[in-house]
Design a protein around this motif. Structure first.
Motif, mmCIF file in Angstrom:
data_model
loop_
_atom_site.group_PDB
_atom_site.id
_atom_site.type_symbol
_atom_site.label_atom_id
_atom_site.label_comp_id
_atom_site.label_asym_id
_atom_site.label_seq_id
_atom_site.Cartn_x
_atom_site.Cartn_y
_atom_site.Cartn_z
ATOM 1 N N ASP A 39 0.850 -1.179 0.000
ATOM 2 C CA ASP A 39 0.000 0.000 0.000
ATOM 3 C C ASP A 39 0.888 1.231 0.000
ATOM 4 O OD1 ASP A 39 -2.386 1.395 2.388
ATOM 5 O OD2 ASP A 39 -2.171 1.657 0.225
ATOM 6 N N SER A 40 0.833 2.013 -1.077
ATOM 7 C CA SER A 40 1.608 3.258 -1.191
ATOM 8 C C SER A 40 3.103 3.045 -1.006
ATOM 9 C CB SER A 40 1.144 4.287 -0.131
ATOM 10 O OG SER A 40 -0.227 4.461 -0.197
ATOM 11 N N ALA A 41 3.599 1.965 -1.521
ATOM 12 C CA ALA A 41 5.049 1.725 -1.463
ATOM 13 C C ALA A 41 5.432 0.868 -2.656
ATOM 14 C CB ALA A 41 5.429 1.045 -0.152
ATOM 15 N N LEU A 42 6.729 0.797 -2.882
ATOM 16 C CA LEU A 42 7.200 0.005 -4.025
ATOM 17 C C LEU A 42 6.918 -1.479 -3.795
ATOM 18 C CD1 LEU A 42 10.651 1.695 -4.632
ATOM 19 C CD2 LEU A 42 8.646 1.796 -6.126
ATOM 20 N N PRO A 43 6.592 -2.207 -4.866
ATOM 21 C CA PRO A 43 6.344 -3.649 -4.672
ATOM 22 C C PRO A 43 7.638 -4.380 -4.310
ATOM 23 C CG PRO A 43 6.268 -3.085 -7.001
ATOM 24 C CD PRO A 43 6.429 -1.812 -6.267
ATOM 25 N N LEU A 44 7.459 -5.490 -3.605
ATOM 26 C CA LEU A 44 8.599 -6.348 -3.267
ATOM 27 C C LEU A 44 8.546 -7.574 -4.162
ATOM 28 C CD1 LEU A 44 8.283 -6.250 0.631
ATOM 29 C CD2 LEU A 44 9.867 -4.954 -0.775
ATOM 30 N N GLU A 45 9.676 -7.975 -4.671
ATOM 31 C CA GLU A 45 9.647 -9.178 -5.498
ATOM 32 C C GLU A 45 10.946 -9.960 -5.330
ATOM 33 O OE1 GLU A 45 9.024 -7.452 -9.406
ATOM 34 O OE2 GLU A 45 11.152 -7.730 -9.855
ATOM 35 N N ILE A 72 9.930 -20.927 -1.781
ATOM 36 C CA ILE A 72 9.278 -19.612 -1.660
ATOM 37 C C ILE A 72 9.301 -19.172 -0.203
ATOM 38 C CG2 ILE A 72 7.077 -18.394 -1.891
ATOM 39 C CD1 ILE A 72 6.479 -20.182 -4.286
ATOM 40 N N ARG A 73 9.035 -20.113 0.678
ATOM 41 C CA ARG A 73 8.964 -19.758 2.105
ATOM 42 C C ARG A 73 10.323 -19.286 2.618
ATOM 43 N NH1 ARG A 73 9.782 -21.963 6.703
ATOM 44 N NH2 ARG A 73 10.526 -23.899 5.793
ATOM 45 N N LEU A 74 11.406 -19.895 2.116
ATOM 46 C CA LEU A 74 12.751 -19.489 2.548
ATOM 47 C C LEU A 74 13.004 -18.027 2.199
ATOM 48 C CD1 LEU A 74 14.870 -22.617 1.545
ATOM 49 C CD2 LEU A 74 14.646 -21.673 3.829
ATOM 50 N N GLN A 75 12.497 -17.605 1.070
ATOM 51 C CA GLN A 75 12.699 -16.213 0.680
ATOM 52 C C GLN A 75 11.712 -15.283 1.384
ATOM 53 O OE1 GLN A 75 14.568 -14.890 -2.406
ATOM 54 N NE2 GLN A 75 14.792 -16.712 -3.657
ATOM 55 N N LEU A 76 10.511 -15.791 1.658
ATOM 56 C CA LEU A 76 9.531 -14.958 2.364
ATOM 57 C C LEU A 76 10.032 -14.614 3.764
ATOM 58 C CD1 LEU A 76 6.006 -16.444 1.549
ATOM 59 C CD2 LEU A 76 6.846 -14.149 1.046
ATOM 60 N N GLU A 77 10.824 -15.519 4.343
ATOM 61 C CA GLU A 77 11.324 -15.254 5.699
ATOM 62 C C GLU A 77 12.187 -13.999 5.723
ATOM 63 O OE1 GLU A 77 13.472 -18.722 6.859
ATOM 64 O OE2 GLU A 77 11.675 -19.893 7.246
ATOM 65 N N ASN A 78 12.867 -13.725 4.601
ATOM 66 C CA ASN A 78 13.765 -12.569 4.567
ATOM 67 C C ASN A 78 13.073 -11.313 4.057
ATOM 68 O OD1 ASN A 78 15.895 -14.130 5.405
ATOM 69 N ND2 ASN A 78 16.458 -14.722 3.333
ATOM 70 N N ALA A 126 -0.828 -9.700 -4.647
ATOM 71 C CA ALA A 126 0.328 -10.580 -4.866
ATOM 72 C C ALA A 126 0.162 -11.263 -6.211
ATOM 73 C CB ALA A 126 0.427 -11.616 -3.758
ATOM 74 N N SER A 127 1.266 -11.610 -6.822
ATOM 75 C CA SER A 127 1.196 -12.366 -8.081
ATOM 76 C C SER A 127 2.365 -13.330 -8.128
ATOM 77 C CB SER A 127 1.222 -11.429 -9.285
ATOM 78 O OG SER A 127 2.492 -10.821 -9.404
#
Lengths: 508, 284
Positions: free
Chosen positions: A285-291, A310-316, A326-327
């Motif tokens: 919301d009102s910020a740059l997307p994270l990818e 995916i979960r390993l990267q979501l942790e960081n 999300a996409s």
């Protein structure tokens, strides 16, 4: 070049030079804009020389690393747009394709003839601000030659009358025939400058002296030999996305949503296709997307394994603002590998699978560049005698075979076998300056001290003189010694021949 | 009961416990690997194997290589052993190196027979990633030997690594400073490695040589200056190795091993009178 101009319009006024690396510390020019060309910069030139040519205009010089993959993707998008003119659109068969081929057999009448088609295509491409030339001919070779080397201006089109392909090529330079560079060089040395000059030579003698390439290209240009177009098929996009009505922050919800998106994407994949790369994108919301990207060593459709990565990267991942969408997009696919287990093979499929899973997990958490393998390169300087490459992305590259010309002599095999004694197991990229006492100016070290440490050297083997050429960048001239101290330590140090300074670079 | 009898009784009980553990139902890949063939991997150095009661290292073990100081050769021995184990039969043949400092030189291990295609180098950015990488590599079962430099290792993560290795059957070679020798360890085998200083080496007789034997020890060191020539005769690497812990019995006394750098041959250096004093002096 056009890709960069589209992405960054401010570069149009710059002297834009594209470069590629040619081994460590060596950059060469691979593409130039018209400003660079006017300054005398040509492809193949070292970047250092190109910079010196620019001189007083150095502030306008813009060096950019080439990105063949991005260039190819952009050309592929143009190819997709051109499919309204022909069902068969193909990219040029090259490492750096710059042309599109459209087979307009049976299509021209839909646009009012070949002229109408050429005009419509020209208008559409010009609207997209492309620099291009269009040529229509009987054969692929003739169309390519006329478009690239014929008399043309930007946004122009030419039609070669039917049956007159060879006549249209006669006045063009040899480069229009798409010959291998070494063959073109031989012909130029022989005084053959135009395609018309080649026609006067007997074909049989061309084959015997220069190989089949010249005759084949001439035959293809005339339409007597077959040349195949490989149609470009756009990569299907497997994608799942979700937009939220209310922004959310809870990490558990982010994970649940990601799992759902993964399940959706897996359902879209056709049978036999596996995922090699995923792009996960989270809108804030009102910020740059994270990818982030998830890469795999081997294609996989195992949901549990993909979710783990995916979960390993979501942790960081740290959200600054609540998530609003999300996409998940599949950016790389490959056929799933099926291998029959052999009875006596050393590595079973399960061990190979475990290895792939391990590489995926390590690369996902630590980063692609943190999980590497090495290959030797021919370089005298020890720290540059090998190149690292990430394990991910190299699974399809074949193991380089030893050239049959370069036989492994008993001496080289022995040298390799004794490399464990000749080279230290730990080598510092930044050598440590040390103070060395040597009894002779060019002699071996006798005593060594750095910081508060001081050691007497009881044995020194060397010197092993390593020098590199001035053309590869900063030249080095070093005398290396393997030294054993009175405490029994084995060290690797060198003296710089120019300055006579000593440095410690490794331990055995 | 006399002290020696107590010690012998304790050793018998320890051996019985270890045998019982090997004899019970297979619960891990390490147990299966041990059952499958000789139960131990040779280090490739007969002299080193002979120091271990089991004549090798069991699958699923952690091995600590404690270096008295940098450059004494603990890494050399560890990689030599790792390469030998990777080449052994029924081995997945891969070695993973955890290189947090980024100073591992991979070309040096080619001489041991480790090929680049079988070597994975991992460069974690911090201690947490480092421990995680070790854990994943040991747990996966896809890596034969995991080698790495790790100075600090707390008890809980150490135990986790040991369990990971035990479950998968992989080996973990931990290169550590000798300063940790008195800290608790979950490694099954612990080697303390030092280099024998030149002054303490025995004279070496070269067979077939003309002239008097070359003396490597003593006050009159034959250090010759070679401004223009290369010193071609290399006296070899001399290691002093002590087994601090091993399964299967009481660790033997420390030994000296000499490696000929011209041929790569390894042999045990027989002890002389005064060797014990040398060991005490070196702090072994």
């Amino acid at each position: 070049m056009q890709r960069l101009h589209f992405a960054r319009p401010e570069l149009k006024d710059k002297i834009l030079v594209l470069h590629a690396s040619e081994g460590r510390d060596r950059l060469k020019v691979v593409g130039v804009c018209r400003h660079a060309s006017a300054a005398g910069i040509v492809p193949g030139m070292p970047v250092a020389e190109a910079s010196s040519l620019v001189g007083k205009h150095s502030t306008r010089l813009q060096l950019e690393k080439e990105d063949p993959q991005a260039d190819r993707l952009l050309l592929a998008r143009v190819a997709q747009r051109c499919q309204r003119y022909s069902p068969t659109v193909s990219l040029e068969e090259s490492d750096r394709p710059e042309c599109l081929f459209l087979d307009i057999t049976g299509c021209a009448h839909l646009f009012g003839g070949e002229e109408g088609l050429a005009q419509r295509l020209t208008v559409e491409l010009a609207r997209g601000n492309w620099n291009f030339c269009v040529a229509i001919a009987d054969t692929i070779g003739a169309a390519w030659a006329v478009a690239r080397h014929g008399q043309r201006s930007v946004h122009s089109w030419q039609i070669v009358p039917a049956g007159q392909s060879l006549a249209a090529l006669r006045g063009l330079r040899l480069a229009a025939l798409r010959l291998p560079p070494e063959v073109a060089e031989i012909l130029t040395d022989l005084g053959v400058r135009r395609i018309g000059d080649l026609e006067q030579l007997p074909r049989a003698s061309l084959v015997s002296r220069l190989g089949p390439a010249v005759a084949q290209r001439l035959s293809q240009a005339e339409g007597q030999a077959l040349e195949i177009l490989v149609p470009h098929r756009p990569i299907p996009c497997y994608r799942a996305e979700v937009s939220l009505e209310q922004p959310l922050e809870h990490s558990g919800i982010v994970e649940n949503l990601s799992q759902q998106l993964l399940e959706e994407v897996l359902k879209q994949l056709p049978a036999g296709a596996g995922i090699t790369e995923l792009l996960c994108r989270y809108l804030q919301d009102s910020a740059l997307p994270l990818e982030f990207r998830v890469g795999l060593f081997r294609p996989s459709v195992r949901k549990r394994h993909l979710w783990e990565l995916i979960r390993l990267q979501l942790e960081n991942l740290r959200f600054d603002r609540p998530m609003v969408g999300a996409s998940l997009r599949v950016t790389g696919t490959a056929p799933l590998e099926c291998a029959q287990q052999e009875l006596f093979e050393e590595r079973t499929p399960s061990s190979e699978r475990n290895f792939s899973i391990l590489l995926d997990r390590l690369s996902s958490r630590l980063g692609r560049e943190a999980v590497v393998r090495v290959r030797s390169v021919s370089d005298a300087q020890p720290e540059f005698a090998f190149q690292e490459e990430p394990w991910l992305g190299t699974q399809r590259r074949p193991v380089p075979k030893v050239s049959p010309k370069r036989k492994r002599t008993p001496e080289s095999a022995m040298e390799e076998g004794l490399s464990c004694f000749r080279r230290p197991l730990r080598l510092w990229k930044n050598p440590t300056p040390v103070r060395v006492l040597a009894l002779a100016p060019e002699g071996p070290p006798r005593e060594l001290s750095w910081g508060k440490q001081r050691e007497r050297i009881v044995y020194a083997w060397g010197p092993e003189r390593i020098e590199t050429g001035w053309w590869r960048g900063p030249a080095i001239a070093r005398d290396y010694y393997q030294a054993e101290t009175d405490r029994g330590r084995r060290l690797w140090l060198f003296r710089e021949r120019g300055s006579s300074s000593w440095y410690l670079q490794g331990v055995f | 009961m006399a002290a020696t009898e107590v010690l012998e009784e304790l050793e018998r009980k320890l051996a019985a416990l270890e045998s019982e553990r090997r004899g019970r139902a297979k619960t891990s890949r390490a147990d299966e690997a041990r059952e499958a063939h000789e139960e131990v991997y040779s280090t490739g150095l007969v002299a080193l194997d002979e120091m271990l009661p089991l004549r090798g290292i069991r699958p699923g073990s952690l091995v600590e290589w404690l270096a008295v100081q940098e450059g004494v050769g603990a890494e050399w021995l560890a990689f030599r052993a790792a390469a030998e184990i990777c080449r052994s039969l029924d081995s997945v043949g891969r070695c993973l190196v955890v290189d947090p400092r980024g100073d591992f030189y991979p070309l040096a291990v080619k001489g041991f027979g480790l090929q680049p295609r079988d070597l994975v180098i991992v460069r974690p950015k911090n201690a947490k990633e480092e421990l995680w990488a070790y854990d994943q590599a040991l747990r996966s079962g896809a890596i034969q030997v995991v080698v790495g430099w790790i100075d600090r290792l707390a008890d809980t993560p150490f135990r986790r690594l040991q369990l990971a290795a035990e479950k998968s059957g992989s080996l973990g070679f931990l290169l550590r400073p000798a300063a940790v020798r008195n800290k608790p360890s979950w490694a099954e085998v612990r080697f303390l490695v030092d280099s024998v200083p030149v002054a303490q080496r025995q004279p070496v007789l070269r067979p077939g040589s003309v002239g008097p034997p070359v003396t490597h020890g003593g006050a009159g060191l034959p250090f010759r200056l070679f401004p223009q020539e290369q010193i071609s005769v290399r006296p070899g690497r001399h290691f002093r190795i002590q087994v601090l812990r091993c399964p299967g019995g009481k660790p033997p006394a420390g030994k000296e091993i000499r490696v000929d750098e011209e041929t790569g041959a390894v042999r045990l250096v027989p002890p002389l009178a005064g060797a014990k004093a040398a060991f005490r002096q070196a702090g072994a």
